[in-house]
Design a protein around this motif. Structure first.
Motif, PDB file in Angstrom:
ATOM      1  N   LEU A   5     -13.082   2.288 -12.961  1.00 19.08           N
ATOM      2  CA  LEU A   5     -12.430   2.701 -11.720  1.00 19.08           C
ATOM      3  C   LEU A   5     -13.093   2.040 -10.514  1.00 19.08           C
TER       4      LEU A   5
ATOM      5  N   LYS B 270     -11.794  -1.427 -10.405  1.00 20.73           N
ATOM      6  CA  LYS B 270     -10.377  -1.440 -10.032  1.00 20.73           C
ATOM      7  C   LYS B 270     -10.173  -1.187  -8.535  1.00 20.73           C
ATOM      8  N   LYS B 271     -10.992  -0.302  -7.962  1.00 21.92           N
ATOM      9  CA  LYS B 271     -10.849   0.061  -6.546  1.00 21.92           C
ATOM     10  C   LYS B 271     -11.687  -0.827  -5.632  1.00 21.92           C
ATOM     11  N   ASN B 272     -12.251  -1.898  -6.182  1.00 22.04           N
ATOM     12  CA  ASN B 272     -13.029  -2.899  -5.433  1.00 22.04           C
ATOM     13  C   ASN B 272     -14.341  -2.382  -4.855  1.00 22.04           C
ATOM     14  N   CYS B 273     -14.857  -1.295  -5.379  1.00 24.70           N
ATOM     15  CA  CYS B 273     -16.144  -0.768  -4.919  1.00 24.70           C
ATOM     16  C   CYS B 273     -17.270  -1.765  -5.200  1.00 24.70           C
TER      17      CYS B 273
ATOM     18  N   ASN C 115     -11.411   3.688   2.517  1.00 19.63           N
ATOM     19  CA  ASN C 115     -10.793   3.252   1.265  1.00 19.63           C
ATOM     20  C   ASN C 115      -9.601   4.154   0.984  1.00 19.63           C
TER      21      ASN C 115
ATOM     22  N   GLN D 161      -6.947   3.618  -0.445  1.00 21.55           N
ATOM     23  CA  GLN D 161      -6.326   3.421  -1.752  1.00 21.55           C
ATOM     24  C   GLN D 161      -6.967   4.303  -2.827  1.00 21.55           C
ATOM     25  N   VAL D 162      -8.053   4.988  -2.470  1.00 19.99           N
ATOM     26  CA  VAL D 162      -8.763   5.867  -3.400  1.00 19.99           C
ATOM     27  C   VAL D 162      -8.315   7.302  -3.152  1.00 19.99           C
ATOM     28  N   SER D 163      -7.831   7.955  -4.203  1.00 24.05           N
ATOM     29  CA  SER D 163      -7.410   9.355  -4.073  1.00 24.05           C
ATOM     30  C   SER D 163      -8.639  10.271  -4.045  1.00 24.05           C
TER      31      SER D 163
ATOM     32  N   GLU E  17     -10.075  10.484  -7.525  1.00 26.00           N
ATOM     33  CA  GLU E  17     -10.798   9.264  -7.877  1.00 26.00           C
ATOM     34  C   GLU E  17     -12.143   9.198  -7.162  1.00 26.00           C
TER      35      GLU E  17
END
Length: 106
Positions: free
Chosen positions: A29, A32-35, A87, A89-91, A94
């Motif tokens: 994750l 995927k979330k570019n962290c 961010n 795009q992060v729920s 998540e």
């Protein structure tokens, strides 16, 4: 005797599966979330290493809530002059999963 050893090994492996699965899922994750563009597990990149975050916040009972909000909304000042961007795009779920994983990386 041999079957007892095999049974114990199977039980030990089964006990670790949820942890391995959780860690693997959270690491995927984070990718995927570019962290991982700004963070690494064990060394500073743009932002702090996740192990440093775990060391700093590991004993804070409110860390999951505070850090989850920071993941989504961004922030500045806790780790130096470079702000962490929001961010969106992060729920919430998540962010919570990511933070819980990060806090295990002591």
């Amino acid at each position: 005797m041999k079957s007892s050893v095999i049974a114990l090994a199977a039980l030990a492996t089964a006990a670790l599966l949820p942890t391995v699965s959780f860690a693997q899922g959270a690491a995927e994750l984070a990718q995927k979330k570019n962290c991982m563009a700004c963070h690494s597990i064990d060394k500073k990149v743009v932002g702090p290493a996740y192990k440093d975050v775990a060391a700093k916040y590991g004993k804070d009972k409110d860390a999951v809530k505070k850090l989850s909000e920071k993941v989504i909304k961004g922030g500045s000042g806790a780790w130096g002059p470079v702000p962490m961007p929001a961010n969106t795009q992060v729920s919430e779920a998540e962010a919570t999963e990511l933070v819980k994983w990060i806090l295990t990386l002591k």
